[in-house]
Design a protein around this motif. Structure first.
Motif, PDB file in Angstrom:
ATOM      1  N   GLU A   1      52.851  29.151   1.126  1.00  0.00           N
ATOM      2  CA  GLU A   1      52.742  28.446   2.399  1.00  0.00           C
ATOM      3  C   GLU A   1      51.900  27.197   2.213  1.00  0.00           C
ATOM      4  N   ILE A   2      51.771  26.448   3.307  1.00  0.00           N
ATOM      5  CA  ILE A   2      51.016  25.202   3.198  1.00  0.00           C
ATOM      6  C   ILE A   2      49.523  25.502   3.190  1.00  0.00           C
ATOM      7  N   ASP A   3      48.839  24.940   2.211  1.00  0.00           N
ATOM      8  CA  ASP A   3      47.390  25.014   2.196  1.00  0.00           C
ATOM      9  C   ASP A   3      46.840  23.821   2.984  1.00  0.00           C
ATOM     10  N   ARG A   4      47.209  22.614   2.495  1.00  0.00           N
ATOM     11  CA  ARG A   4      46.792  21.409   3.232  1.00  0.00           C
ATOM     12  C   ARG A   4      48.000  20.496   3.377  1.00  0.00           C
ATOM     13  N   GLU A   5      48.083  19.797   4.506  1.00  0.00           N
ATOM     14  CA  GLU A   5      49.096  18.742   4.642  1.00  0.00           C
ATOM     15  C   GLU A   5      48.397  17.526   5.231  1.00  0.00           C
ATOM     16  N   ILE A   6      48.578  16.432   4.533  1.00  0.00           N
ATOM     17  CA  ILE A   6      47.825  15.226   4.899  1.00  0.00           C
ATOM     18  C   ILE A   6      48.804  14.079   5.108  1.00  0.00           C
ATOM     19  N   LEU A   7      48.641  13.383   6.225  1.00  0.00           N
ATOM     20  CA  LEU A   7      49.392  12.143   6.433  1.00  0.00           C
ATOM     21  C   LEU A   7      48.421  10.988   6.222  1.00  0.00           C
ATOM     22  N   PHE A   8      48.764  10.139   5.287  1.00  0.00           N
ATOM     23  CA  PHE A   8      47.936   8.954   5.023  1.00  0.00           C
ATOM     24  C   PHE A   8      48.556   7.763   5.745  1.00  0.00           C
ATOM     25  N   ILE A   9      47.755   7.087   6.546  1.00  0.00           N
ATOM     26  CA  ILE A   9      48.276   5.916   7.286  1.00  0.00           C
ATOM     27  C   ILE A   9      47.286   4.762   7.132  1.00  0.00           C
ATOM     28  N   PRO A  10      47.742   3.551   7.378  1.00  0.00           N
ATOM     29  CA  PRO A  10      46.833   2.413   7.182  1.00  0.00           C
ATOM     30  C   PRO A  10      45.701   2.426   8.201  1.00  0.00           C
ATOM     31  N   PRO A  11      44.510   1.996   7.792  1.00  0.00           N
ATOM     32  CA  PRO A  11      43.439   1.828   8.774  1.00  0.00           C
ATOM     33  C   PRO A  11      43.791   0.693   9.732  1.00  0.00           C
ATOM     34  N   HIS A  12      43.120   0.647  10.853  1.00  0.00           N
ATOM     35  CA  HIS A  12      43.408  -0.415  11.839  1.00  0.00           C
ATOM     36  C   HIS A  12      43.284  -1.800  11.208  1.00  0.00           C
TER      37      HIS A  12
ATOM     38  N   ASP B   1      41.221   7.545  14.575  1.00  0.00           N
ATOM     39  CA  ASP B   1      41.328   7.670  16.032  1.00  0.00           C
ATOM     40  C   ASP B   1      41.239   9.145  16.418  1.00  0.00           C
ATOM     41  N   PRO B   2      40.563   9.432  17.549  1.00  0.00           N
ATOM     42  CA  PRO B   2      40.351  10.838  17.900  1.00  0.00           C
ATOM     43  C   PRO B   2      41.650  11.617  18.101  1.00  0.00           C
ATOM     44  N   ASP B   3      42.721  10.918  18.515  1.00  0.00           N
ATOM     45  CA  ASP B   3      43.960  11.658  18.760  1.00  0.00           C
ATOM     46  C   ASP B   3      44.932  11.580  17.584  1.00  0.00           C
ATOM     47  N   ALA B   4      44.428  11.189  16.413  1.00  0.00           N
ATOM     48  CA  ALA B   4      45.338  11.008  15.259  1.00  0.00           C
ATOM     49  C   ALA B   4      46.066  12.307  14.921  1.00  0.00           C
ATOM     50  N   ARG B   5      45.353  13.422  14.986  1.00  0.00           N
ATOM     51  CA  ARG B   5      46.007  14.687  14.616  1.00  0.00           C
ATOM     52  C   ARG B   5      47.022  15.103  15.680  1.00  0.00           C
ATOM     53  N   ALA B   6      46.632  14.937  16.933  1.00  0.00           N
ATOM     54  CA  ALA B   6      47.559  15.329  18.004  1.00  0.00           C
ATOM     55  C   ALA B   6      48.809  14.444  17.974  1.00  0.00           C
ATOM     56  N   GLN B   7      48.612  13.171  17.703  1.00  0.00           N
ATOM     57  CA  GLN B   7      49.769  12.263  17.738  1.00  0.00           C
ATOM     58  C   GLN B   7      50.714  12.436  16.568  1.00  0.00           C
ATOM     59  N   THR B   8      50.215  12.944  15.462  1.00  0.00           N
ATOM     60  CA  THR B   8      51.069  13.062  14.273  1.00  0.00           C
ATOM     61  C   THR B   8      51.504  14.493  14.006  1.00  0.00           C
ATOM     62  N   GLY B   9      50.767  15.446  14.548  1.00  0.00           N
ATOM     63  CA  GLY B   9      51.080  16.843  14.236  1.00  0.00           C
ATOM     64  C   GLY B   9      50.588  17.260  12.862  1.00  0.00           C
ATOM     65  N   PHE B  10      49.828  16.418  12.205  1.00  0.00           N
ATOM     66  CA  PHE B  10      49.246  16.758  10.900  1.00  0.00           C
ATOM     67  C   PHE B  10      47.819  17.247  11.089  1.00  0.00           C
ATOM     68  N   ALA B  11      47.471  18.297  10.374  1.00  0.00           N
ATOM     69  CA  ALA B  11      46.114  18.823  10.470  1.00  0.00           C
ATOM     70  C   ALA B  11      45.106  17.817   9.924  1.00  0.00           C
ATOM     71  N   GLU B  12      45.536  17.031   8.970  1.00  0.00           N
ATOM     72  CA  GLU B  12      44.639  16.018   8.407  1.00  0.00           C
ATOM     73  C   GLU B  12      45.345  14.669   8.405  1.00  0.00           C
ATOM     74  N   VAL B  13      44.672  13.655   8.935  1.00  0.00           N
ATOM     75  CA  VAL B  13      45.178  12.280   8.889  1.00  0.00           C
ATOM     76  C   VAL B  13      44.103  11.442   8.227  1.00  0.00           C
ATOM     77  N   GLU B  14      44.477  10.795   7.147  1.00  0.00           N
ATOM     78  CA  GLU B  14      43.465  10.037   6.395  1.00  0.00           C
ATOM     79  C   GLU B  14      43.951   8.621   6.153  1.00  0.00           C
ATOM     80  N   SER B  15      43.003   7.789   5.748  1.00  0.00           N
ATOM     81  CA  SER B  15      43.360   6.412   5.407  1.00  0.00           C
ATOM     82  C   SER B  15      44.209   6.405   4.143  1.00  0.00           C
ATOM     83  N   ILE B  16      45.171   5.535   4.127  1.00  0.00           N
ATOM     84  CA  ILE B  16      46.055   5.402   2.965  1.00  0.00           C
ATOM     85  C   ILE B  16      45.229   5.105   1.694  1.00  0.00           C
ATOM     86  N   ASN B  17      44.077   4.511   1.874  1.00  0.00           N
ATOM     87  CA  ASN B  17      43.237   4.181   0.711  1.00  0.00           C
ATOM     88  C   ASN B  17      42.716   5.445   0.008  1.00  0.00           C
TER      89      ASN B  17
END
Ligand code: GLY
Ligand code: MN
Ligand code: MN
Length: 455
Positions: free
Chosen positions: A108-119, A135-151
């Motif tokens: 199963e999934i251990d971690r799933e991360i969406l990397f997106i550009p910073p503002h 952004d505080p709603d980054a997880r809710a808006q993407t459905g990813f448990a972790e949202v991180e900077s693409i960097n």
């Protein structure tokens, strides 16, 4: 039916043309003006430079896609993320349960991360507000448990590779999408970041998964099809001798876009007379003549999900006897497929498949002018899967299963008679047969003539 290399659309152009439709008498086909003007410009340039060659390359289709079209997401990326913004990466790290109760072991999934550009607030002035990883709603808006900077992607990847030195990714282009370089670039990027990892192409697996649609996907396909049916109904009342093909194409785009479609699912094909026999005719720049048939292969895409519908009309509102004869044969072939289609059948050209049923019907009904059977004029496949791409990835030898959405689109194209007929409907495969998603749109010659007479 066919594969398009252009996946872009002309939403704004469509609306502009629709406004033209309402407001003015249409202009003729593309006006190049006086070709001497172009020569004069070149001469001016030579005068201004004078000490060297001038070399300039035309765009190719990929360049045009990059410079003039709205952004569209990589389909497999969208399929796995629902994320519709550019410059993102998805990293999924598995975890194998070793509990005794889990036999065979469950991954199963251990971690799933969406990397997106910073503002980039300067850029957002041009393109509108975007979501940032912090952004505080980054997880809710993407459905990813972790949202991180693409960097942070390179370092997260390094960490993950310590546990799993193997990477699944897209390594081959999707033939249906017209992609050529994208995967190569991405794989070479990954190779640089992970030189010791082994790689495996996950396209075959994604093709398999995407072939069977979920209830949510089917709901979106229905919306695309319903809006496109309205476009065809409007076109049936608009077609008549003297109308330009692009007027009808624009009117149809207007109709499906005002019902929520974001763009055409493929370049609209409205071909009259001889051009009814040209499969990929998307110039749409001829004027309909009395006595022509008009092939309209036009449909929209709703929240990324395509539809694909073709109807063939008589420009005058009445089929000639010969047009009606050929039309009835195509319709008969299409109906034979609708009757036979069910789980277990195949769509492709294999023995006992649906293509063979359509081909045999066409080849045993009617004749061409020299008296030969008509099978030779059915020059494309019977159909294809429809989903995020109008030609969604599919293994044509795989037996159909409930939840697959495919087209049924036989055609006969006789250039010598300037007579092309294609009828294309969308089938949802059910437990014991099919649901024709586009059944609301008239198909018989009588129904079509009746509707055209109502204009
Ligand atoms: N409109 C593309 C096709 O029918 O396959
Ligand atoms: Mn099609
Ligand atoms: Mn089509």
């Amino acid at each position: 039916m066919l594969s398009f290399s252009k996946k872009n659309s002309c939403a704004r152009l469509g609306l502009a043309l629709a406004i033209l439709w309402l407001a003015t008498t249409p202009a003729a086909a593309w006006d190049h003006g006086n070709l001497n003007d172009y020569h004069d410009r070149r001469a001016r340039l030579v005068r201004e430079t004078g000490d060297g060659l001038i070399v300039l390359f035309s765009y190719n289709e990929a360049d045009v896609a990059a410079s003039t079209t709205q952004f569209r997401q990589n389909e497999n990326f969208y399929y796995l993320t629902g994320w519709n913004q550019p410059n993102a990466v998805m990293l999924v790290i598995p975890h194998t349960l070793k509990r005794a109760s889990a036999i065979p072991p469950v991954t199963e999934i251990d971690r799933e991360i969406l990397f997106i550009p910073p503002h980039d607030y300067r850029q957002e002035k041009w393109t509108g507000p975007k979501l940032g990883p912090d952004d505080p709603d980054a997880r809710a808006q993407t459905g990813f448990a972790e949202v991180e900077s693409i960097n942070l992607f390179p370092q997260e990847l390094q960490e993950a590779l310590k546990k799993f030195p193997k990477i699944y990714t897209e390594m081959t282009p999707q033939p249906e999408s017209g992609e050529e370089c994208f995967q190569k670039e991405m794989v070479s990027k990954l190779h640089k970041l992970a030189p010791l990892a082994t790689f495996e192409d996950m396209r075959p697996l994604l093709t398999k998964l995407r072939s069977v649609k979920s209830a949510g996907e089917i709901a979106l396909i229905r919306k695309a099809a319903d809006a496109s049916i309205e476009a065809h109904l409007a076109a049936m009342k608009a077609v008549r001798p003297g109308v330009w093909e692009y007027e009808v194409a624009a009117r149809m785009q207007y109709e499906f876009q005002r019902r929520g479609c974001e763009w055409p699912a493929y370049p609209p094909i409205v071909g009259s007379g001889f051009f009814s026999t040209v499969l990929h005719y998307d110039q749409d720049d001829h004027q309909m003549q009395s006595g022509d048939v008009v092939v309209m292969d036009v449909a929209g895409s709703y929240s990324g999900y395509a539809s694909d519908i073709t109807r063939t009309l008589p420009a005058s509102g009445r089929f000639t006897a010969r047009q009606r004869e050929i039309y009835e044969i195509v319709l008969g072939a299409q109906n034979a497929v609708i009757a036979a289609a069910k789980p277990g059948m195949t769509l492709g050209r294999g023995k006992g498949g649906l293509y063979e049923i359509a081909y045999n019907y066409i080849n045993t009904h009617g004749k061409d002018q020299p008296g030969q059977p008509l099978g030779q004029y059915f020059i494309h496949g019977l159909g294809h899967s429809v989903g995020l791409n109008v030609h969604d990835p599919m293994d044509y030898n795989r037996p159909l299963e409930p939840g697959m959405v495919v087209t049924d689109e036989p055609g006969i194209y006789i250039p010598e008679e300037k007579l092309g007929v294609r009828i294309e409907d969308m089938l949802l495969i059910t437990q014991d047969g099919v649901e024709v998603l586009t059944r609301r749109l008239p198909r018989t010659p009588d129904e079509i003539e009746k509707l055209m007479a109502e204009k």
